[in-house]
Design a protein around this motif. Structure first.
Motif, short mmCIF file in Angstrom:
data_model
loop_
_atom_site.label_atom_id
_atom_site.label_comp_id
_atom_site.label_asym_id
_atom_site.label_seq_id
_atom_site.Cartn_x
_atom_site.Cartn_y
_atom_site.Cartn_z
N GLY A 32 0.93 -1.13 0.00
CA GLY A 32 0.51 0.52 0.12
C GLY A 32 0.61 1.27 -0.37
O GLY A 32 0.39 2.40 -0.36
N SER A 33 2.42 1.41 0.34
CA SER A 33 2.80 2.48 -0.20
C SER A 33 3.49 2.85 -0.71
O SER A 33 3.85 3.83 -1.33
N VAL A 34 3.55 1.73 -2.53
CA VAL A 34 3.48 2.28 -3.81
C VAL A 34 2.64 3.74 -4.22
O VAL A 34 1.50 3.53 -4.42
N GLN A 35 3.39 4.81 -4.22
CA GLN A 35 3.00 6.14 -4.88
C GLN A 35 3.83 6.61 -6.24
O GLN A 35 4.63 6.41 -5.85
N ARG A 36 2.87 6.16 -7.61
CA ARG A 36 3.57 6.42 -8.72
C ARG A 36 2.90 7.61 -9.53
O ARG A 36 1.33 7.99 -9.05
N ALA A 37 3.98 8.17 -10.33
CA ALA A 37 2.83 10.00 -10.45
C ALA A 37 2.50 9.75 -11.74
O ALA A 37 3.05 8.67 -12.30
N GLU A 38 1.98 10.28 -12.24
CA GLU A 38 0.95 9.90 -12.81
C GLU A 38 1.54 10.69 -14.68
O GLU A 38 1.29 10.11 -15.32
N ASP A 39 2.51 11.76 -14.68
CA ASP A 39 3.10 12.38 -15.24
C ASP A 39 4.68 11.70 -15.81
O ASP A 39 5.11 12.19 -16.60
N SER A 40 4.90 11.14 -14.92
CA SER A 40 7.02 10.61 -15.12
C SER A 40 6.76 9.02 -14.59
O SER A 40 5.85 8.63 -13.79
N LEU A 41 7.70 9.06 -14.54
CA LEU A 41 8.20 7.55 -13.93
C LEU A 41 8.40 7.79 -12.33
O LEU A 41 8.93 6.78 -11.35
N ASP A 42 8.27 8.71 -11.63
CA ASP A 42 8.97 8.92 -10.39
C ASP A 42 8.00 8.33 -9.20
O ASP A 42 6.90 8.19 -9.26
N VAL A 43 8.71 7.58 -8.54
CA VAL A 43 7.91 6.44 -7.57
C VAL A 43 8.79 6.27 -6.48
O VAL A 43 9.39 6.48 -5.95
N ARG A 44 7.00 6.99 -5.52
CA ARG A 44 7.58 6.53 -3.71
C ARG A 44 6.98 5.58 -3.55
O ARG A 44 6.56 4.73 -3.60
N PHE A 45 8.03 4.84 -2.08
CA PHE A 45 7.35 3.82 -1.21
C PHE A 45 8.47 3.68 0.14
O PHE A 45 9.63 4.21 -0.17
N VAL A 55 11.47 5.92 0.72
CA VAL A 55 12.20 6.00 -0.60
C VAL A 55 11.78 6.37 -1.97
O VAL A 55 10.13 6.13 -1.97
N VAL A 56 12.46 7.28 -2.50
CA VAL A 56 11.80 8.23 -4.09
C VAL A 56 12.91 7.90 -5.41
O VAL A 56 14.63 7.18 -4.49
N MET A 72 15.03 8.35 0.97
CA MET A 72 15.89 7.72 0.29
C MET A 72 16.10 8.51 -0.96
O MET A 72 15.73 8.04 -1.38
N ARG A 73 16.95 8.84 -1.38
CA ARG A 73 16.64 8.89 -3.27
C ARG A 73 17.83 8.55 -3.81
O ARG A 73 18.93 8.21 -3.98
N ALA A 74 16.91 7.62 -4.40
CA ALA A 74 17.55 5.95 -5.37
C ALA A 74 18.04 6.06 -6.37
O ALA A 74 17.13 6.86 -7.45
N ASP A 75 18.97 5.68 -6.89
CA ASP A 75 19.84 5.54 -8.35
C ASP A 75 19.63 4.09 -9.36
O ASP A 75 19.49 4.52 -10.29
N GLN A 76 19.77 3.33 -8.31
CA GLN A 76 19.07 1.75 -8.84
C GLN A 76 18.16 1.00 -7.64
O GLN A 76 18.50 1.04 -6.35
N VAL A 77 17.32 0.31 -7.76
CA VAL A 77 16.58 -0.80 -7.47
C VAL A 77 16.31 -1.82 -8.03
O VAL A 77 16.19 -2.37 -9.14
#
Lengths: 247, 149
Positions: free
Chosen positions: B63-76, B87-88, B115-120
């Motif tokens: 339930g914590s995963v939130q995706r932006a509608e206009d980009s690939l940005d995701v927070r969880f 994490v963003v 945490m600003r992630a550059d790889q997941v």
């Protein structure tokens, strides 16, 4: 007197003639088990609920890794027996085990990388399991190089046996790395003491492949040892007879 | 056993024991560096430096995963059962990334505690089950069972 059988086992001639009978059976067992296991695992075992078909690489990855670890002990223990009893045969087994182990280690690293891309999202990470497995590959290559580096065979045998023995430290580290530290690699699936976390419909083909790899390992090791023995003993009468009879 | 052979046997055993002890000490001294990633509770305890490239691992909170509608940005949010870490991320997530599954994140810890992630990377578990069997089992999508990482 009690050690007589042991010393007879160390006779290259006795070993060469005994194993001649075993080879066809080992070859047959490995071909049958590996074909059955491959078809069963790739064609008939169900796909995994999360990973889909990409999990099927375990049918090669896991047996190769098993034998890479077990083969190291075979190499190191042969080296120790050679050091203690000065047995030519056991040094030959040690030398034969090194390239086979190196190939198996490479296969498990390579299949792991191929598997890592679709599941983890990367080919390679420097976690404890994968790094210690890479060290195992270097140890195998080190034993191979050292056994060729000195022209006096007895000195080369001793030196590579010592390296192999020191390297045994790495084996429990590889095995336990996924439990001792946080790693990207998942913990062991097949456990001796607890129930395995793999469905029986996938476990039986995997078991077939593991036994098949053991047979193939024994077959390859014996064949390679026999070739090394013939080369070492080429001046003796029995080797000349075997070479003449083989043609 | 011949005394000379016995002596050589003892030498071999001493060699193996001493090298094991030596390597044992080295790995014990480096035990924290041998971890591939920090758990969220290490972040909560303040053990993790800010603005440095580090890795974090944990179970993705359902339930914590939130995706932006206009980009690939995701927070969880990830958890190890004791603490949580936000994490963003702004790139494509791996296929096996899912809520209730473990993930390993490389990136930098920002001053605001996220945490600003550059790889997941997705960390899959050691269980293998056919889809039919998996469906009949209790839903796995929670971090409750020890939040295994």
């Amino acid at each position: 007197m009690a050690w007589q059988w042991f010393h007879r086992l160390g006779s290259p001639r006795w070993f060469y003639q005994k194993t001649n009978v075993w080879l066809p059976w080992l070859a047959l067992a490995s071909v049958v088990l590996l074909s059955v296991g491959t078809v069963w695992g790739l064609g008939f075992a169900p796909e995994d609920a999360k990973q889909g078909n990409s999990y099927r690489i375990i049918f090669i990855h896991v047996p190769a890794a098993f034998l890479a670890l077990a083969g190291y002990y075979i190499m190191a223990i042969s080296g120790a027996i050679g050091l203690i009893w000065k047995m030519k045969l056991s040094f030959a087994v040690m030398r034969a085990a090194a390239p086979i182990g190196a190939v198996l280690t490479f296969i498990s690293l390579f299949t792991g990388a191929v598997w890592g891309k679709p599941t983890w999202g990367t080919y390679w990470v420097w976690d404890a399991r994968i790094t210690s497995m890479l060290i195992l590959l270097f140890l195998y290559i080190g034993v191979m190089a050292l056994s060729q580096a000195v022209s006096r065979e007895q000195v080369a045998d001793k030196a590579s046996a010592l390296l192999a023995l020191v390297g045994t430290v790495n084996i429990p580290i590889i095995y336990k790395s996924v439990d001792w530290w946080f790693t990207l690699h998942q913990p062991a699936t097949i456990r001796l003491t607890e129930s395995s976390s793999i469905d029986p419909s996938m476990f039986y083909p995997l078991l077939t492949m593991i036994i098949g790899f053991y047979c193939m390992y024994a077959w390859t090791l014996l064949t390679h040892t026999r070739a090394l023995l013939l080369r070492r003993e080429v001046r003796t009468q029995w080797a000349q007879q075997e070479l003449a009879g083989g043609k | 056993m011949h005394p000379v052979r016995k002596q050589r046997l003892i030498l071999v055993l001493v060699l193996v024991t001493l090298s094991s002890v030596a390597v044992g000490f080295v790995t014990y001294a480096m035990r924290e560096n041998m971890d591939y990633f920090y758990a969220p509770s290490a972040f909560a305890a303040g053990e993790v430096p800010f603005e440095k490239r580090i890795r974090a691992g944990g179970c993705v909170v359902p339930g914590s995963v939130q995706r932006a509608e206009d980009s690939l940005d995701v927070r969880f949010v990830i958890t190890d059962g004791e603490a949580e870490l936000a994490v963003v991320f702004d790139k494509i997530l791996p296929d096996l990334f899912a809520e209730g599954e473990a993930a390993v994140i490389s990136g930098r810890l920002m001053q605001d505690g996220t945490m600003r992630a550059d790889q997941v990377l997705a960390k899959h578990d050691e269980t293998y089950t056919p889809p039919e069997v998996a469906e009949s089992m209790v839903s796995h999508e929670s971090c409750a069972d020890g939040a295994k990482i």
